[in-house]
Design a protein around this motif. Structure first.
Motif, mmCIF file in Angstrom:
data_model
loop_
_atom_site.group_PDB
_atom_site.id
_atom_site.type_symbol
_atom_site.label_atom_id
_atom_site.label_comp_id
_atom_site.label_asym_id
_atom_site.label_seq_id
_atom_site.Cartn_x
_atom_site.Cartn_y
_atom_site.Cartn_z
ATOM 1 N N ALA A 87 0.907 -1.269 -0.016
ATOM 2 C CA ALA A 87 0.016 0.126 0.025
ATOM 3 C C ALA A 87 0.694 1.122 -0.170
ATOM 4 O O ALA A 87 0.582 1.977 -0.642
ATOM 5 C CB ALA A 87 -0.648 -0.022 1.210
ATOM 6 N N ALA A 88 1.948 1.345 0.865
ATOM 7 C CA ALA A 88 2.760 2.624 0.964
ATOM 8 C C ALA A 88 3.508 2.502 -0.569
ATOM 9 O O ALA A 88 3.581 3.786 -0.926
ATOM 10 C CB ALA A 88 3.914 2.389 1.734
ATOM 11 N N ALA A 89 3.811 1.492 -1.121
ATOM 12 C CA ALA A 89 4.540 1.766 -2.598
ATOM 13 C C ALA A 89 3.260 2.242 -3.314
ATOM 14 O O ALA A 89 3.718 3.461 -4.420
ATOM 15 C CB ALA A 89 4.965 0.389 -3.049
ATOM 16 N N LEU A 90 2.094 1.792 -3.475
ATOM 17 C CA LEU A 90 1.157 2.367 -4.410
ATOM 18 C C LEU A 90 0.705 3.684 -4.045
ATOM 19 O O LEU A 90 0.729 4.565 -4.970
ATOM 20 C CB LEU A 90 -0.019 1.344 -4.149
ATOM 21 N N GLY A 95 -0.646 8.648 -5.290
ATOM 22 C CA GLY A 95 -1.138 9.527 -4.179
ATOM 23 C C GLY A 95 -0.880 11.051 -4.744
ATOM 24 O O GLY A 95 0.330 11.226 -5.388
ATOM 25 N N GLU A 96 -1.704 11.993 -4.139
ATOM 26 C CA GLU A 96 -1.232 13.616 -4.110
ATOM 27 C C GLU A 96 -0.158 13.712 -3.152
ATOM 28 O O GLU A 96 -0.413 13.812 -2.058
ATOM 29 C CB GLU A 96 -2.573 14.064 -3.762
ATOM 30 N N PRO A 188 8.382 4.766 -4.406
ATOM 31 C CA PRO A 188 7.522 3.393 -3.963
ATOM 32 C C PRO A 188 8.560 2.504 -3.187
ATOM 33 O O PRO A 188 8.100 2.074 -2.116
ATOM 34 C CB PRO A 188 7.098 3.037 -5.179
ATOM 35 N N LYS A 189 9.753 2.253 -3.765
ATOM 36 C CA LYS A 189 10.605 1.403 -2.932
ATOM 37 C C LYS A 189 10.990 1.777 -1.457
ATOM 38 O O LYS A 189 11.094 1.167 -0.588
ATOM 39 C CB LYS A 189 11.821 1.028 -3.809
ATOM 40 N N THR A 195 8.168 1.612 5.602
ATOM 41 C CA THR A 195 6.980 0.805 6.250
ATOM 42 C C THR A 195 7.492 -0.539 6.700
ATOM 43 O O THR A 195 7.099 -1.049 8.079
ATOM 44 C CB THR A 195 5.741 0.429 5.075
ATOM 45 N N ILE A 196 8.241 -1.556 5.954
ATOM 46 C CA ILE A 196 8.661 -2.762 6.633
ATOM 47 C C ILE A 196 9.515 -2.473 7.755
ATOM 48 O O ILE A 196 9.692 -3.075 8.742
ATOM 49 C CB ILE A 196 9.513 -3.504 5.563
ATOM 50 N N LEU A 197 10.527 -1.458 7.400
ATOM 51 C CA LEU A 197 11.293 -1.177 8.856
ATOM 52 C C LEU A 197 10.510 -1.026 10.140
ATOM 53 O O LEU A 197 11.033 -1.279 11.186
ATOM 54 C CB LEU A 197 12.282 -0.088 8.339
#
Length: 213
Positions: A87-90, A95-96, A188-189, A195-197
């Motif tokens: 979701a964070a990557a998308l 996103g704006e 994105p990456k 997020t994973i961290l």
């Protein structure tokens, strides 16, 4: 608001905020008196809570609040890494960016919220909730957004386990700021990695400082 919705909202918040601890028996008569509604709305509310996994039938004991074990937390975080990383990557792609720039700025000021003397940290959790909502909106994927909303019911419960740890909350605020910054920058990456961290550090903290109920 319908009586069943009122009962559901009140019971759900009490469970999430640990006012109703795991193993608490939720008797219809007792809860109807406490909430000021009849037994039928309470029964409907308990059915909804069971569907979400917050309560369960326990044989002759009736309906009880479900437990959260370290094994449950491991499974939740496995799913969370998959869903929230994507979701964070998308969000970074779709996103704006201006919305996340504002959120990044607010998250940088989060330590002031955590130091304002409010033990509930209501303003801070509301800000984190707005980041979640912004990501849900940005990804333009209703199925993924719904899956994350269902997961967060349990995550909020888990998150409250660390609510009294000021050091971890300050670190988490910085990690949320990094996620917002990566999304605002359209990377994105980096957003996924941030997020994973954050999830890894949150899980490590919980497992190091809490024992199963």
């Amino acid at each position: 608001m319908r009586a069943s919705d009122k009962a559901y909202a009140a019971l759900r918040e009490d469970i999430i905020e640990w006012r109703l601890a795991p193993g608490t028996v939720l008797a219809e008569v007792e809860q109807s008196e406490r909430l000021g509604v009849s037994r039928t709305p309470v029964r409907e509310a308990l059915s909804r809570l069971s569907a979400e996994g917050l309560t369960t039938a326990a044989g002759g004991r009736g309906v009880v609040v479900t437990d959260i074990s370290l094994e449950d937390i491991d499974e939740l975080f496995e799913l969370r890494e998959t869903l929230e990383g994507k979701a964070a990557a998308l969000a970074a792609e779709r996103g704006e960016h201006g919305i996340f720039e504002h959120l990044h700025a607010e998250l940088l000021d989060a330590p002031a919220m955590l130091n304002d003397g409010d033990p509930s940290r209501r303003d801070y959790y509301a800000l984190v909730g707005r980041l979640d909502d912004a990501i849900d909106e940005a990804i333009s994927n209703s199925y993924l957004a719904q899956a994350m909303r269902s997961l967060r019911v349990h995550l909020v419960r888990v998150r409250r386990l660390a609510a009294d740890d000021a050091g971890r909350l300050h670190a988490a605020a910085a990690e949320h700021a990094a996620i917002a910054e990566a999304i605002a920058s359209g990377k994105p990456k980096l957003a996924e990695a941030a997020t994973i961290l954050h999830l890894y550090r949150s899980l490590s903290h919980l497992k190091a400082t809490h024992t199963p109920h």
